[in-house]
Design a protein around this motif. Structure first.
Motif, PDB file in Angstrom:
ATOM      1  N   GLY A  58       0.727  -1.231   0.044  1.00 55.57           N
ATOM      2  CA  GLY A  58      -0.035  -0.060   0.040  1.00 55.57           C
ATOM      3  C   GLY A  58       0.726   0.932  -0.069  1.00 55.57           C
ATOM      4  O   GLY A  58       1.319   1.764  -1.055  1.00 55.57           O
TER       5      GLY A  58
ATOM      6  N   ASN B  22      -1.023  -5.882  -3.877  1.00 49.83           N
ATOM      7  CA  ASN B  22      -1.188  -6.869  -2.907  1.00 49.83           C
ATOM      8  C   ASN B  22      -2.717  -6.856  -2.610  1.00 49.83           C
ATOM      9  O   ASN B  22      -3.440  -5.901  -2.396  1.00 49.83           O
TER      10      ASN B  22
ATOM     11  N   ASP C  65      -5.005  -7.840   1.777  1.00 51.95           N
ATOM     12  CA  ASP C  65      -5.582  -7.074   2.832  1.00 51.95           C
ATOM     13  C   ASP C  65      -6.909  -6.896   2.506  1.00 51.95           C
ATOM     14  O   ASP C  65      -7.785  -6.247   3.151  1.00 51.95           O
TER      15      ASP C  65
ATOM     16  N   ASP D  49      -4.948  -1.929  -0.708  1.00 54.13           N
ATOM     17  CA  ASP D  49      -3.924  -1.614  -1.264  1.00 54.13           C
ATOM     18  C   ASP D  49      -3.810  -1.528  -2.823  1.00 54.13           C
ATOM     19  O   ASP D  49      -2.940  -0.517  -3.043  1.00 54.13           O
TER      20      ASP D  49
ATOM     21  N   PHE E  78      -6.356  -8.862   8.602  1.00 59.55           N
ATOM     22  CA  PHE E  78      -5.279  -7.880   8.481  1.00 59.55           C
ATOM     23  C   PHE E  78      -6.069  -6.423   8.844  1.00 59.55           C
ATOM     24  O   PHE E  78      -5.499  -5.816   9.778  1.00 59.55           O
TER      25      PHE E  78
ATOM     26  N   SER F 190       2.793  -7.628   2.731  1.00 58.99           N
ATOM     27  CA  SER F 190       2.423  -7.045   1.519  1.00 58.99           C
ATOM     28  C   SER F 190       3.013  -7.743   0.414  1.00 58.99           C
ATOM     29  O   SER F 190       2.887  -7.974  -0.616  1.00 58.99           O
TER      30      SER F 190
HETATM   31 CA    CA Z   1      -1.597  -3.263   3.093  1.00 57.47          CA
END
Ligand code: CA
Ligand code: GDP
Length: 318
Positions: free
Chosen positions: A12, A35, A38, A50, A152, A202
């Motif tokens: 992110g 990614n 999340d 992200d 997460f 990530s």
């Molecule tokens: Ca993230």
């Protein structure tokens, strides 16, 4: 000369900073593999934090004071949800909600998540390619020392990273298939960059998708990683505590060990010059630079230095 094909692996906030730096250069054709681990459903909507941070950053719409979310945002929808008794710890703004509604509707129609991400980026005017590593659902799960498994966002947002972590897992990872777009971007890249993103939540869920790591290892391009640790500290976030919890060194040497066999070079901060010998002995070749990216100029300068390391080594080392 035609632009150099650069493929960036990114999470992110740290990932988006590196993406912005690379995208600032006309001689770069950038593909970012983001990614998805999340991702989570809120209020019946599929949220992909992200990927959205990458999109909003590259579109110039990011809230720069916090590094995520949309600038000039309101929270009326969340106020209504709160009034109605919904759980509203995940801060989702009104403009942001529009994207989540659109994404959810298209997923329900059966559209590929990669196609949705591509179309959203284009609609926002992003010229770089934002690619998903997989179209399957992969989600980070964090086991706390008191035995709970958290998503997460539950860990990061609801519990503000307070619980100690004992274990990290990624549900759906073993069965996930890589996207052809991500594999093609890796195979055709002239340079592969690993952003200064959280290595454990990530970058790991990108590398762990069956086929991605193999494609990276087979790729001919030089691979340069940037450390998310500066002077033994993270710029932001829980990567230090996560590394320590898993028995890894929470510094640039820990990152070097983690990326051994993946990256040829690791860009570290001048503040970590003392770790150079250790890194050289057991990880990717270290290169010192200023790796804190505060301004757009910082991002572009670090990106140029990385490009020079790959394509104009004599100048970069001078
Ligand atoms: Ca993230
Ligand atoms: P998240 O998904 O929003 O947590 O973001 P990432 O995983 O992409 O990045 C988080 C990491 O970025 C943290 O470990 C930070 O230390 C690192 N980071 C943030 N800003 C900078 C920066 O300016 N320079 C470097 N080198 N690392 C940064």
């Amino acid at each position: 000369m035609s632009p150099r094909k650069v493929c960036l692996l990114a999470g992110g906030v740290g990932g988006a900073k590196m993406a912005e730096g690379l995208a600032a250069h006309d001689d770069v054709a950038l593909s970012v593999i983001g990614n998805v681990a999340d991702d989570e459903s809120f209020h019946g909507l599929w949220v992909s934090p992200d990927i959205d941070t990458l999109t909003y950053s590259l579109a110039g719409r990011i809230d720069r004071s916090q590094g995520w979310g949309v600038a000039d945002e309101g929270h009326r929808a969340l106020e209504t949800l709160n009034l109605l008794g919904a759980e509203t710890w995940m801060s989702l703004g009104d403009r942001d909600f529009g994207l989540h509604i659109h994404r959810t509707m298209r997923r329900a129609k059966g559209d590929r998540p990669s196609d949705i991400a591509r179309d959203v980026a284009r609609a926002f005017g992003v010229t770089s390619d934002i690619l998903l590593p997989t179209d399957d659902v992969v989600q980070t799960r964090l086991r706390t020392t008191d035995g709970r498994w958290l998503s997460f966002q539950e860990y990061f947002v609801r519990e503000r990273c307070a619980p100690e972590i004992r274990d990290i897992a990624f549900s759906g990872l073993d069965m996930a298939r890589p996207t052809p777009e991500a594999l093609a971007a890796i195979a055709s890249a002239e340079l592969i960059v690993v952003a200064p993103s959280n290595p454990l939540v990530s970058i790991a869920p990108i590398l762990g998708i069956p086929g991605i790591n193999e494609a990276l290892r087979a790729a001919a391009a030089p691979k340069i990683a940037v450390s998310p640790f500066i002077d033994g500290k993270v710029v932001k976030g829980p990567a230090d505590r996560m590394m320590a919890a898993l028995g890894l060194r929470a510094d640039a040497l820990g990152v070097a060990r983690r990326y051994r066999g993946l990256a040829d070079r690791l860009v570290i901060d001048h503040a970590d010059a003392g770790l150079k010998a250790g890194i050289a002995a057991e990880g990717p070749a270290p290169h010192c630079s200023d790796i804190l990216m505060k301004s757009q100029a910082d991002k572009a300068r670090l990106a140029r230095e990385i490009l020079d390391l790959a394509f104009a080594p004599a100048e970069a080392m001078a």
